[in-house]
Design a protein around this motif. Structure first.
Motif: not given
Length: 191
Positions: A90-94, A152-161
């Motif tokens: 999850d994007l909010k994985t803590n 993998l819980g990234y906020s966007s493709v741009a963030h992952l890239s």
């Protein structure tokens, strides 16, 4: 019950290999999981422990004795399980909550211990593991970049890239198009 912590157990094949080692030594584990073997016995003779260490080492594993090393091994196993064996992060994985709850320790002390022993922060370790998972998924063409960022819980493709480029020096697209990339992957137990 005796619990042994074993370094470099990172996949289901490792579980099978370690299980086989213990059966060959006539030790019947009650359970074998990533990073952990539980035996019904409370104690092992020093000679048997030495034999286990030796055979595990021959197969690329390491029996951890030191309590700090055991704790770090459990942290790594937990991170690898979540990143490589979960259907979706999850994007909010803590991570601080996951790690501190699973290991019943304060996250600040775990993070400090990890950094002092491993030479990188726990956050950097998690990012590096995620990038290795991205590489794996890109190499085997299993998912699109959009599916990978979600998985993998990234906020966007741009963030992952951006994170991928920062760690590898390459874009995910360029990495995917290079067929020689296979040699650039690192074994996850060496990160």
């Amino acid at each position: 019950m005796l619990e042994l912590t074993i370094k470099n157990m990172v996949c289901p094949r490792c579980i099978t290999a370690v299980n086989n080692i213990f059966h060959e030594l006539k030790l019947e584990p009650t359970s074998v999981e990533l990073g952990t073997v539980r035996l019904a016995d409370d104690k092992l003779a020093p000679e048997k422990l030495h034999e286990i260490k030796k055979i595990l080492a021959e197969q690329g594993f390491e029996l951890l004795d030191d309590s700090n090393q055991k704790l770090i091994g459990r942290i790594k196993t937990l991170v690898i399980e979540k990143i490589f064996h979960s259907q979706h992060l999850d994007l909010k994985t803590n991570w601080s909550d996951i790690i501190s709850q699973a290991l019943h320790h304060d996250y600040g002390s775990l993070s400090g211990l990890f950094s002092s022993v491993e030479g990188i922060t726990l956050e950097q370790y998690i990012i590096r593991q995620k990038i290795e998972r991205v590489k794996e998924l890109l190499m085997y063409n299993e998912l699109s970049l959009s599916e990978i960022y979600w998985k993998l819980g990234y906020s966007s493709v741009a963030h992952l890239s951006a994170q991928f480029k920062k760690i590898t020096g390459d874009t995910p697209s360029h990495f995917k198009n290079q067929r020689s990339s296979a040699s650039e992957r690192k074994p996850i137990d060496s990160i």
